[in-house]
Design an enzyme around this catalytic site. Structure first.
Site, PDB file in Angstrom:
ATOM      1  N   PRO A   1       0.820  -1.212   0.000  1.00  0.00           N
ATOM      2  CA  PRO A   1       0.000   0.000   0.000  1.00  0.00           C
ATOM      3  C   PRO A   1       0.860   1.271   0.000  1.00  0.00           C
ATOM      4  O   PRO A   1       2.021   1.250   0.410  1.00  0.00           O
ATOM      5  CB  PRO A   1      -0.799  -0.085   1.290  1.00  0.00           C
ATOM      6  CG  PRO A   1      -0.623  -1.458   1.813  1.00  0.00           C
ATOM      7  CD  PRO A   1       0.654  -1.980   1.238  1.00  0.00           C
TER       8      PRO A   1
ATOM      9  N   LYS B   1      -0.307  -6.602   5.526  1.00  0.00           N
ATOM     10  CA  LYS B   1       0.506  -6.449   4.316  1.00  0.00           C
ATOM     11  C   LYS B   1       1.971  -6.568   4.702  1.00  0.00           C
ATOM     12  O   LYS B   1       2.365  -6.247   5.830  1.00  0.00           O
ATOM     13  CB  LYS B   1       0.258  -5.078   3.669  1.00  0.00           C
ATOM     14  CG  LYS B   1      -1.188  -4.804   3.294  1.00  0.00           C
ATOM     15  CD  LYS B   1      -1.639  -5.627   2.122  1.00  0.00           C
ATOM     16  CE  LYS B   1      -3.052  -5.220   1.694  1.00  0.00           C
ATOM     17  NZ  LYS B   1      -3.509  -5.923   0.518  1.00  0.00           N
TER      18      LYS B   1
ATOM     19  N   ILE C   1      -4.471  -2.612  -2.354  1.00  0.00           N
ATOM     20  CA  ILE C   1      -5.250  -3.666  -3.001  1.00  0.00           C
ATOM     21  C   ILE C   1      -6.034  -4.346  -1.889  1.00  0.00           C
ATOM     22  O   ILE C   1      -5.493  -5.154  -1.146  1.00  0.00           O
ATOM     23  CB  ILE C   1      -4.340  -4.679  -3.730  1.00  0.00           C
ATOM     24  CG1 ILE C   1      -3.518  -3.987  -4.806  1.00  0.00           C
ATOM     25  CG2 ILE C   1      -5.168  -5.819  -4.304  1.00  0.00           C
ATOM     26  CD1 ILE C   1      -2.433  -4.852  -5.410  1.00  0.00           C
TER      27      ILE C   1
END
Length: 113
Positions: A2, A32, A65
């Site tokens: 990100p 993430k 995402i």
């Protein structure tokens, strides 16, 4: 991915600890990998919040995402960050979440989807 961008009209020094704090927030909340997180903090920007440049505030954009059901958690953490580091009041902190399609994001020269 990100990608996090924070713009504030507050003039302050961006420390490694501040960048790490936001990075860790993204890693823990969105699950993430740290190696894929990018954080940019721009201070001293010419921005009027509530009609005045004197009001401390922040504009925050998070691109990722997928978020799952974590947007509300992340919004609260980013608000807390802006209040702590920029003395920004809640109504003067705007957060924009952008859900990027994997086929429109590249990391290490390869599309994510």
């Amino acid at each position: 991915m990100p990608f996090v961008t924070i713009d504030t009209n507050v003039k302050t020094t961006v420390t490694d600890a501040m960048l790490k704090e936001v990075t860790d927030m993204i890693v823990k909340t969105l699950n993430k990998p740290e190696s894929a997180v990018t954080v940019k903090i721009n201070t001293g920007m010419t921005i009027a919040f509530g009609g005045s440049r004197k009001n401390p505030g922040a504009l925050i954009e998070v691109k990722s995402i997928g978020y799952g059901d974590k947007k509300a958690d992340l919004a609260k953490q980013l608000l807390d960050f802006a209040q702590m580091h920029f003395n920004a009041e809640g109504p003067l902190v705007g957060i924009h979440f952008v859900d990027m399609p994997a086929n429109a994001v590249s990391h290490n020269g390869k599309l994510m989807g």
